[in-house]
Design an enzyme around this catalytic site. Structure first.
Site, PDB file in Angstrom:
ATOM      1  N   CYS A 259      -8.513 -74.011  14.847  1.00  0.00           N
ATOM      2  CA  CYS A 259      -8.386 -72.606  15.225  1.00  0.00           C
ATOM      3  C   CYS A 259      -8.081 -72.457  16.712  1.00  0.00           C
ATOM      4  CB  CYS A 259      -9.688 -71.879  14.905  1.00  0.00           C
ATOM      5  SG  CYS A 259      -9.769 -70.186  15.524  1.00  0.00           S
ATOM      6  N   PRO A 260      -7.140 -71.656  17.138  1.00  0.00           N
ATOM      7  CA  PRO A 260      -6.310 -70.752  16.328  1.00  0.00           C
ATOM      8  C   PRO A 260      -4.910 -71.296  16.057  1.00  0.00           C
ATOM      9  CG  PRO A 260      -6.106 -70.121  18.617  1.00  0.00           C
ATOM     10  CD  PRO A 260      -6.925 -71.408  18.576  1.00  0.00           C
TER      11      PRO A 260
END
Lengths: 156, 76
Positions: free
Chosen positions: B15-16
């Site tokens: 992430c991200p």
């Protein structure tokens, strides 16, 4: 549909705290938000071209996971900060976490507007030539111009 | 199973990054085309649902097999 807006104040300049502003800004931009980050005080460190100087300290940070339990007094020993920093960097790399430079570059590509606080740039005598290109200088009123019409405002 | 027009390998990314790479890949595609994403980040499941909902690019299908998560997103 009106474009949503996100305003962030970035005040921290450590390796770990550099992440939230850039992660949230880049993700919001990917979701279609118009994003502005206002960098002030130690957050200005995040604007330097080279981010290799950012560190993380185990001192005064009892929540930081350590490989072995260590008494607080040990944290002041020379080399502890460097060790914690390189440990975090290698862990991030191993887990596929982006580097700060990469996330910041994605923010720049996504046209996240970045403003450096003029007062703290002067206070700490930052040379704006050390900052990445495209940084604007502004004050609190400039921040509110955008934040006042934002859907989300975060202080980090 | 849905047939993809483009494949994005987001394995090993956290992430991200899977979302950001997806956004970039969709930007280079035409409306109606389908992007297949393969990821290993378990957080991607919730993230891709949220991404699809907020960007209005339909999540046509998703599956999990052997620790890999597969998503099919159609460009709106």
């Amino acid at each position: 549909m009106d474009e949503k807006k996100l305003a962030i104040v970035a005040t921290k300049g450590t390796l770990d705290w550099g992440y939230p502003p850039f992660i949230l800004a880049s993700t919001a931009a990917a979701l279609g938000y118009s994003v502005e980050i206002f960098f002030t005080f130690y957050g200005l460190q995040l604007l330097k071209k080279d981010l290799g100087h950012l560190r993380v300290s185990p001192l005064g940070n009892p929540a930081m996971p350590m490989p072995v339990p260590m008494p607080t007094l040990m944290m002041v020993l020379p080399g502890m900060e460097g060790m914690a920093t390189s440990m975090m960097k290698s862990k991030m790399k191993a887990k596929g976490v982006a580097s700060l430079e990469e996330l910041r570059e994605l923010c720049v590509e996504a046209e996240v507007r970045m403003i450096a606080c003029q007062m703290t740039v002067d206070l700490f005598e930052f040379d704006t030539a050390d900052f990445i290109d495209g940084i604007e200088l502004g004050g609190a009123a400039a921040f509110f111009e955008f934040a006042g019409e934002s859907d989300i405002t975060l202080f980090i | 199973m849905v047939q993809e027009d483009k494949l994005l390998d987001a394995r090993g990314l956290n992430c991200p990054l899977p979302i950001l790479r997806t956004k970039k890949a969709l930007g280079e595609m035409n409306a109606g085309q389908v992007l297949k994403i393969v990821a290993t980040d378990p957080g991607a499941v919730k993230d891709f649902e949220a991404f699809s909902k907020q960007t209005k690019n339909p999540l046509l299908d998703q599956a999990e097999a052997g620790g890999e998560f597969v998503f099919f997103i159609q460009k709106a």
